[in-house]
Structure formats: structure tokens, C-alpha cells
Design an enzyme around this catalytic site. Structure first.
Site, PDB file in Angstrom:
ATOM      1  N   GLU A  44      11.983 110.546 -53.083  1.00  0.00           N
ATOM      2  CA  GLU A  44      13.237 110.210 -52.451  1.00  0.00           C
ATOM      3  C   GLU A  44      13.774 109.340 -54.427  1.00  0.00           C
ATOM      4  O   GLU A  44      14.799 109.979 -54.605  1.00  0.00           O
ATOM      5  CB  GLU A  44      13.234 109.128 -51.710  1.00  0.00           C
ATOM      6  CG  GLU A  44      14.203 108.670 -51.423  1.00  0.00           C
ATOM      7  CD  GLU A  44      14.466 107.191 -49.899  1.00  0.00           C
ATOM      8  OE1 GLU A  44      15.348 106.952 -50.085  1.00  0.00           O
ATOM      9  OE2 GLU A  44      13.682 107.001 -49.971  1.00  0.00           O
ATOM     10  N   GLU A  81      14.656 107.063 -39.922  1.00  0.00           N
ATOM     11  CA  GLU A  81      15.822 107.342 -40.125  1.00  0.00           C
ATOM     12  C   GLU A  81      15.599 108.838 -39.786  1.00  0.00           C
ATOM     13  O   GLU A  81      16.269 108.857 -39.068  1.00  0.00           O
ATOM     14  CB  GLU A  81      15.733 107.110 -42.106  1.00  0.00           C
ATOM     15  CG  GLU A  81      16.522 107.518 -41.993  1.00  0.00           C
ATOM     16  CD  GLU A  81      17.168 106.662 -43.902  1.00  0.00           C
ATOM     17  OE1 GLU A  81      18.153 107.149 -44.283  1.00  0.00           O
ATOM     18  OE2 GLU A  81      16.207 106.181 -44.354  1.00  0.00           O
TER      19      GLU A  81
END
Length: 918
Positions: free
Chosen positions: A753, A481
Site C-alpha cells: 500500500e 477494510e
């Protein structure tokens, strides 16, 4: 001679004593002696040092020279501006080096001595200044592995060199060498931008690397962001298929003559030791294929290929004015582990972004594989499932013989642990060093308190920022990512501006936000946009184009960012207006309150689901308000009027659609109430009731938060604003899931996260969305700095020109300390309690003012330096607000002592010491 010199020395000393103010820390475009800027009217900033109280600047004078020529003198300018003062002299020229100095007058009428000179070097101001040609390899590339490319050229410097400046950029990443020595200490250059619209070049002074006579230049290129794999589904070659180099070395000899060494048809190309290089997958280096001496003179390159010249658009080239990525902290192994599976694993004790330097001695062909991971699983084994498709490996093949040292070039990893395979011999700690890589932003803020878990939280916030501020604000630096998600950046931007100076960092990235903004005003989900057309327009993400410019204006007083971004801000608001019907925005895709609280087996509706269109309407109003704010600053009165009317319509539509007559929102969640209150969506008469509902909601979850990415940044701020400090503190200090301290107690060294990336039973959340280094939830730092410690800005004089000091002691903390380096100097707010006594230390910079809120029952109960507050020199009491006595002060040292009704002594010490950068 002594009789002549002594009076001058005496006079100089007397002048210093009279002036009692010095000028220091000169910055040009927010940088210390920058090389290669393309601002035709650069801005100057400086700091003042004095040990006196209430000192301000009343005038300044700037002088600029080039060589022996005077370029500009501002003359004496009556102004208190010492930050972002614009150059107004004659036009500046490409490649020229300018020196500047400044002196000031203070409010006692005294002039300072001239500062020590500082300098800046101009870059190339237009495409025509580039004489070099773009070059590519002249051989057929291995299109599967796409190894690193080498370029070289030898040349002669016929005379004694006065200066040598190189300008360089590439398609892909580059590392450059002169006569075998690395050029500069920046990594992952030329950085990441929207390459088809803005491509940065770097400028280096290489005078000390060149010889009179024979010289050699060598440049290595790797895939980088330009053509490497990005995002998912095999997405690569986003901006092009081929690596390319643009190199221009301008030499000035001492006799005034000039010579340029340019990338052109005369260069040679080949491959070297880098067999493969990808950001997600890592790098493979075979030392036996290293071409020893290839970037030095007298190397035989007869078997090298030529190059191919290409005609690329130089009009998109821009100078680099943000801080480049550099090496920072290093970590030695904390321990070497043999896992239950028999793996050899090294723990560096900190989740970081960068790579590991490896020392090894073995036989030719020995292959060492270094795999990277953030965590171990519940059994203690190496865990990489959350990396998804990213290999995240460094592979080193030895040439044999003496000890060899390896490190990657064009990749980076997110890790705390490495697994080592194929290492020749015993693993020893001294053979492995982890190196942190991140943009070279100046550290500015610190925060500590009496709670060790909060201190670890602050550590995690800062390391989440370090690991993810890698030229762009990225996320998830370990998996496939590492993209510039807009929503993540905006929620953290105010916190980021405390921890580090991110003025130039965000100014650069925001230019790419504008560059990639679609014609209809929609903002892509990620910047630079690698997801393609149509992947944008989500509320809370696209609002990055209004929120960050305004936050940077508040933090740095940088009006230029508002000027630069205003058209983008306006286009986004117009996009939302166009998507709305009767000013109600209830269409389109939205991420919503991303990763909000959801129990695994929700049988009683405890999941905190907030209507996405309710959120959209709130951010529609917020961005419109920020556009109005920017329009006021920039003097755009017509826009102020038009968008003020629109804002009222937006709020009216919200009330009609989302709130009952009794003040209940259709989504009974913390995020719904937080956004409605923070963005003033409710009339005054309904706000206290909504705040009570928010407080009740928090308590109904056992003093746990349930917010996701969009609600979390404002949660504690709203509670404080409406008098619920105690509940805000309970949330901050909560240590069970979901909370900020739960990951800390689980051993986190960065921000996760997800609230429960590792569950209480040590199992993991969904691997496909489970990063352990992600800064968004670290936005609580903003509340810690601005509320707990109490350091804040005012819109009347942003950038800490006018400072608010309003601490909120509470939560059973016995002390809290915050220090912030501003453009004016250090601002500090330290408080501590000992039973019934509370002390507060403050520093206020010279050339600023502060409004200080002193917790006290009355003005009469406060002393300043053993004098009644009402009689204190330099203190102007303005009244009482709630539990605070309010006073206006300038720079200086202050000691406030307050005694409460129960005879408890509360001591507040404020001191504005010198503004030297620590």
C-alpha cells in the site's frame, strides 16, 4: 457399408484442407457454456485457427437450437465480427438450455466446417418465475455470536430424471448440499453487490447429484457482507439483520413432466458447527456440534425448528454473469518457525488471500487457533498490529477420535504467515495447506524479462490482483477494510485487463457503481457503498465511472459496457460541472494524490504535495474527454458537441488558474506535470517545456518517483510520450525507496500500500495504514506491457482487433516477453538483445491486423524472411516514424531483420500461429 462411408470421410478431409480455417473457443457472454444468464439477447464470440498468413473472416453463420427445435439461424452474414455478435432470434425462455454453433468464410472465399456445439442455460428472466419463498430460521437466534444457520428438506423424485436445475440466493453467504455432496465449487456466494438494489442468484445443474427416490437438500448460511461487520466503528447489518434463503429446484423427468422443490414452510432450521463467522474476525467451528448427515436422507430432524416465511422483493434478483470466487493455487509450508517470543509460526512463502486447511487428531474439546499475518517484525516475531480491529482468526474445536480436517466457510484472510496455538501434537508441514481464493477470471497476460527483480514485480502485481479481486475489487484483505475503493480500482483497471480477463468482473461491479451513485451524480468512495450518504465525490475516485468503462472498451471492444454506463458517466460529469464556478472545480473534499512521497523529517520542502484542486480540474477534463469518446462510439452527436465545448472551457480555466505564463505549474510535483500532460491540459507550445520540467524533477530526486495513487499510473507513460524513455526505465529499475523495486528487494510477494511499508531499518510505517497486499502501485504493469513489450490497442478497432506492436527496448534489459490472450487469440511480443543483435517474436491472431513498428534506420535496412521489406508478401510499408519503420500486416508468420548503420543486425520475428488458447 465401407464403400459408402469412405467417400464421406474423404470429402470431409478435403473440405478441411480447402478451408484451412477452424472455429474454436466459443463463448456466450464471454463465458464458456454458462449456466444461468438473464441476457435476453446474449452475445457470441469465437476464435479462428489457421496456419496461413493474412487470414480474416468475411462472413459467418450461427445456428441456435433447443432440443430438436431450430430456434434461430442467422443465415450467411457478411461481416468480419467474431466477438460480441448479438443473438437476434425469437425470444428466449427462462430455464431453457440452448445449443449454438458457428461457421465462417475467410478472405479466400472458403468456408470452415461447423464448430463443435456450445451451449448456454437461461436463468429466471423475471420475478414471476420465482415460485420459491424466502425463509428464515424458526428459532430465537444467539444475537451476540450469530452462528451459522442450517436449513434442510427431504423430497422424492418419483421418476427418472432428465435434468435438475437449482436457483439459489441468500441474505448472507450460503453453501448448499444435495444428498451430502456440495453443490458447485463457488465460494462466498451469492457474491457482493448493493444488496438492496441488486442481489445475485446462482444457477447450478445438479442432475448428477439427485437420485430417483429419496433426496435431501441442505443449506448453510453465514453473515457474510450482508449483515457482518464492515468498515469501522462497529458498523454492521448494513443491508439487514436476518439471514434468509431463497431456493428453487426445477426437475424435468424423462417423460416430460416437471416438479419443483421450493423453499417454503415445509423446511426445517437449526444450527450446526459454525459457532461464529465474520469476514474481519474469522470463524469458530466446533466439530462436536456438527449434525452428522444433516444434508442427507434419513436424518432425523424431529428436534429441528421450523422456518419463518418472509416476503422480500424478488424484482432486484439478477443472474450471476461474472466469474464466481473459487479455490485456486495451494501452498505447502515453506518453513515452520519458532519465533523469539516462542510462537509457533508457519511461513507459506507467498502473501495470499484465502485460508488454511488444517488436519489434526486429538481429544474432544482440543482448541486450535490459527492467527494470520502478512509479515514478521524486525525481531522475527508474528506481527498483527496492521490488522487494526480485525481478529483474523480461525478457531477449530475437535470432536476427538479420527483425524479431522478443518477449513472456514464464510470468511477469508490475507496472510503469508500463520501462528498456530493449541495444536495437538507436533506441527508437521503435511498438516497445513494454504488455499488461494479469488474470482475465477481467465488468466490472460504474462510478462517476463531479463531482470529477476522486474519478474518478481510482475509476480507481485499479479498476486496483488488475485488477492484483491474477490468478487469486487477490494483493498487490504488482511485488516478491517476489504472494501471496493473506487480510486484504487480505476488506477489499476488497465493493468488488470492484461493479467486476467476482467470484462465480466468489472461489468458486474460497474452496475453497482451506477446503483449506488447518488441522485446528484456523486460516486461513493467505496462500492458497494457501506459508508453511507455523502461519502463520495472525490476526484480520481469517482472518476471510476468514466475511466473503467473506457478501459474495458479498449481492452475488450465491449460497446455494451459503454451503453450500460453512459448515463452514470454523464451524471458524474454533470456533478462536477455543478460543483464548478466558471468551469473551475475548486470545491469539496478530495483524497488527492493519496500516499505520495513525504520524507519523515521534511526540512527543505521535498514532500511532493500536489494541489488537490489542480488534480480535480485535470480529472474533470479527463472524465469529460472520456464521456465525449463514449458519445462518439454510441452515436450521441449532440453530447459530443456540448461536452467538447465544455472541455475547452475546463482547459481554459486550468490554464488561467494553475499555470504561469512561462509554463510552470503552481504545484511543482511529478503528479502535477504528469496529469497536466497526460490529460492534455496544456497547449502544444507548452507541453515540451512541461515534460522537461517533469524529467528534471525526477532527476532532482535521484531518479526516484514521488507520485501517489493518482500520478503513478501515468508517470512512465508521459515520460515515454515525450521522449524520455531512459528516465522512465531508470524509474522502473530503481531499487531504493521510493520505487517499485524497493519492496521487491525487501522480500515483498505482493504490491504494498505504501512505498515504504517496511523501512530500510525493518521498522514499519504507520500500522493503521500499512497493507502489504494492495494493487494500486502495480499500475506500472500497464507501462511494462504496452511500452516495454509494446502490445497496445487502437480506438478504431478496440479489443485488439487492430493491434499495435511497438516495443521500446532499453534500461539494460536483454529481453522482454509479453503474451496476451485476447478474444481473437494470442498476441505476443518478445524481444531480446545479444550485443548488437536484437530479435523480436510476435504473434498476431487470425481475423485481426497489426501496425508494427520496427526499430530501424531505414526501410532498406529491413529484411522480412530474407526478402527485402518492400518486396515482402503481405507486408505494407507505410513509412518511417522516428527510429521506427512502420508496416501494416495481417495474421501470419513474419521475420523482420534490421541492420543498423554500424552493421549491427536487428532481427524481428513476427509470427501469428494458431489461436489455440494455451
Amino acid at each position: 457399408m465401407k464403400k459408402i462411408v469412405f467417400p464421406f470421410v474423404l470429402n470431409f478431409i478435403c473440405q478441411l484442407l480447402i478451408a484451412q480455417v477452424q472455429v474454436t473457443n466459443l463463448l456466450c457472454e464471454n463465458l464458456n457454456n454458462p449456466t444461468g444468464i438473464d441476457e435476453t439477447q446474449p452475445r457470441f464470440s469465437w476464435q479462428l485457427i489457421t496456419d496461413k498468413r493474412n487470414v480474416t473472416q468475411t462472413a459467418y453463420e450461427i445456428k441456435v437450437t433447443r432440443g430438436k427445435s431450430n430456434i434461430w439461424s442467422s443465415g450467411k452474414v457478411n461481416s468480419d465480427s467474431s466477438v460480441h455478435v448479438t443473438y437476434k432470434g425469437s425470444p428466449l425462455h427462462s430455464g431453457e438450455k440452448y445449443f449454438w454453433k458457428v461457421r465462417v468464410w475467410n478472405n479466400s472465399g472458403n468456408a470452415s466446417a461447423w464448430s463443435k456445439p456450445a451451449f448456454w442455460q437461461m436463468g429466471l428472466l423475471n420475478a414471476g418465475n420465482w415460485k420459491a419463498k424466502w425463509i428464515q430460521i424458526g428459532f430465537t437466534e444467539d444475537s451476540i455470536n450469530r452462528p451459522g444457520s442450517l436449513f434442510r428438506k427431504e423430497f422424492k423424485a418419483d421418476k427418472k430424471i432428465q435434468s435438475a436445475i437449482v436457483y439459489i440466493t441468500s441474505h448472507g453467504m450460503y453453501e448448499a448440499y444435495m444428498n451430502g455432496k456440495r453443490v458447485g465449487d463457488a465460494y462466498l456466494t451469492p457474491g457482493w453487490t448493493s444488496y438492496n438494489k441488486r442481489l445475485q442468484y446462482q444457477t447450478y445443474d445438479v442432475t448428477n447429484l439427485l437420485n430417483k427416490g429419496n433426496n435431501a437438500v441442505g443449506v448453510t448460511l453465514g453473515n457474510g457482507w450482508y449483515r457482518g461487520y464492515l468498515a469501522w466503528d462497529g458498523n454492521k447489518d448494513v443491508w439487514g439483520k436476518y439471514l434468509a434463503l431463497l431456493f428453487q429446484l426445477d426437475i424435468v423427468y424423462t417423460d416430460g413432466s416437471k416438479k419443483s422443490i421450493l423453499s417454503d414452510e415445509s423446511w426445517k432450521s437449526s444450527t450446526g458447527s459454525i459457532l461464529a463467522s465474520e469476514i474481519y474476525n474469522g470463524e469458530i467451528i466446533d466439530a462436536s456440534k456438527e449434525k452428522n448427515g444433516w444434508c442427507s436422507t434419513a436424518y432425523n430432524d424431529d428436534d429441528w425448528s421450523g422456518v419463518t416465511v418472509k416476503d422480500y422483493d424478488n424484482s432486484i434478483l439478477v443472474a450471476t454473469q461474472n466469474e464466481p470466487v473459487k479455490k485456486h493455487e495451494t501452498f505447502e509450508p515453506l518453513k515452520i518457525i519458532t519465533t523469539p517470543k516462542g510462537e509457533k509460526v508457519i511461513d507459506f512463502g507467498q502473501n495470499l488471500v484465502g485460508w488454511v486447511m488444517v488436519k489434526a487428531k486429538g481429544n474432544a474439546g482440543d482448541k486450535i487457533t490459527i492467527s494470520h499475518a502478512e509479515v514478521l517484525d524486525k525481531e522475527g516475531n508474528f506481527y498483527t498490529e496492521n490488522l487494526r480491529a480485525a481478529k483474523a482468526q480461525a478457531v477449530y474445536i475437535l470432536k476427538g477420535g479420527a483425524e479431522e480436517i478443518f477449513e472456514p466457510h464464510f470468511t477469508f484472510f490475507g496472510f503469508r504467515y500463520i501462528k498456530v496455538e493449541g495444536y495437538p501434537g507436533e506441527l508437521k508441514p503435511e498438516s497445513f495447506t494454504a488455499v488461494a481464493l479469488y474470482s475465477n477470471m481467465q488468466p490472460t497476460g504474462s510478462f517476463t524479462c531479463s531482470d529477476p527483480l522486474i519478474n518478481q514485480l510482475q509476480h507481485n502485481i499479479q498476486w496483488g490482483q488475485k488477492g484483491n479481486f474477490l468478487d469486487v475489487p477490494t483493498d487490504c484483505p488482511q485488516r478491517d477494510e476489504r472494501l471496493g475503493w473506487t480510486g484504487d480500482a480505476q488506477v489499476f483497471s488497465r493493468t488488470a485487463s492484461f493479467n486476467m480477463n476482467v470484462n465480466n468482473f468489472f461489468a458486474k461491479w460497474l452496475k453497482d457503481v451506477t446503483a449506488d451513485q447518488e441522485a446528484n451524480g456523486s460516486i461513493p468512495f467505496v462500492i458497494p457503498n457501506v459508508l453511507g450518504p455523502g461519502a463520495g465525490g472525490s476526484t480520481g475516485w469517482a472518476d471510476v465511472c468514466t475511466i473503467i468503462p473506457w478501459n474495458m472498451y479498449l481492452a475488450y471492444g465491449d460497446k455494451k459496457i459503454l451503453e450500460q454506463q453512459y448515463s452514470s458517466m454523464k451524471a458524474w460529469v454533470e456533478y462536477m460541472k455543478g460543483q464548478s464556478k466558471n468551469d473551475l472545480w475548486n470545491t469539496g473534499f478530495h483524497f488527492g494524490d493519496w500516499l505520495f512521497y513525504r520524507p519523515f523529517d521534511d526540512n527543505d520542502g521535498r514532500s511532493a504535495v500536489t494541489d488537490k484542486y489542480l488534480i480535480a480540474q485535470c480529472f474533470y477534463a479527463h472524465s469529460t474527454q472520456l464521456l465525449i469518446n463514449a458519445a462518439k462510439v454510441l452515436g450521441k452527436e449532440d453530447d459530443v458537441s456540448a461536452y467538447s465545448s465544455l472541455l475547452q472551457n475546463i482547459r481554459d480555466a486550468f490554464l488561467k488558474e494553475y499555470i504561469t505564463p512561462n509554463g510552470r505549474l503552481v504545484s511543482n510535483t511529478q503528479t502535477a506535470y504528469v496529469l497536466a500532460l497526460n490529460f492534455d491540459m496544456l497547449p502544444e507550445s507548452q507541453r515540451s517545456g512541461a515534460a522537461l520540467r517533469l524529467a528534471d524533477n525526477v532527476e532532482s530526486y535521484g531518479n526516484h518517483l514521488t507520485t501517489g495513487f493518482l500520478g503513478t499510473p501515468y508517470l512512465c507513460h508521459v515520460l515515454t510520450r515525450f521522449g524520455y524513455d531512459s528516465i522512465a526505465y531508470k524509474l522502473l529499475l530503481q531499487d531504493t525507496y521510493p520505487s517499485w523495486l524497493y519492496p521487491v528487494k525487501m522480500g515483498a510477494t505482493t504490491i504494498w500500500e505504501r512505498w515504504d511499508g517496511i523501512r530500510p531499518d525493518s521498522s514499519f510505517e504507520t500500522p493503521s495504514m500499512n497493507s502489504f497486499n494492495h494493487y494500486s502501485y502495480g499500475a506500472i504493469g500497464d507501462w511494462m506491457y504496452r511500452v516495454v513489450a509494446g502490445i497496445d490497442t487502437y480506438t478504431d478497432a478496440p479489443g485488439y482487433k487492430h493491434i499495435q506492436i511497438k516495443p521500446h527496448p532499453g534500461g539494460n534489459l536483454t529481453f522482454a516477453n509479453a503474451d496476451l490472450k485476447t478474444y481473437y487469440g494470442i498476441v505476443s511480443s518478445h524481444w531480446k538483445t545479444d550485443g548488437s543483435k536484437l530479435e523480436l517474436d510476435i504473434e498476431i491472431p487470425v481475423n485481426t491486423s497489426a501496425t508494427v513498428y520496427i526499430p530501424a534506420t531505414s526501410v532498406e535496412s529491413v529484411m522480412e524472411n530474407n526478402v527485402a521489406l518492400s518486396s515482402a508478401t503481405g507486408v505494407r510499408v507505410t513509412g518511417k516514424e522516428g527510429n521506427y519503420v512502420v508496416a501494416e500486416i495481417g495474421s501470419g508468420k513474419y521475420n523482420f531483420v534490421s541492420t543498423t548503420k554500424d552493421n549491427a543486425s536487428i532481427s524481428f520475428r513476427a509470427k501469428a500461429l494458431s489461436l489455440q488458447v494455451r
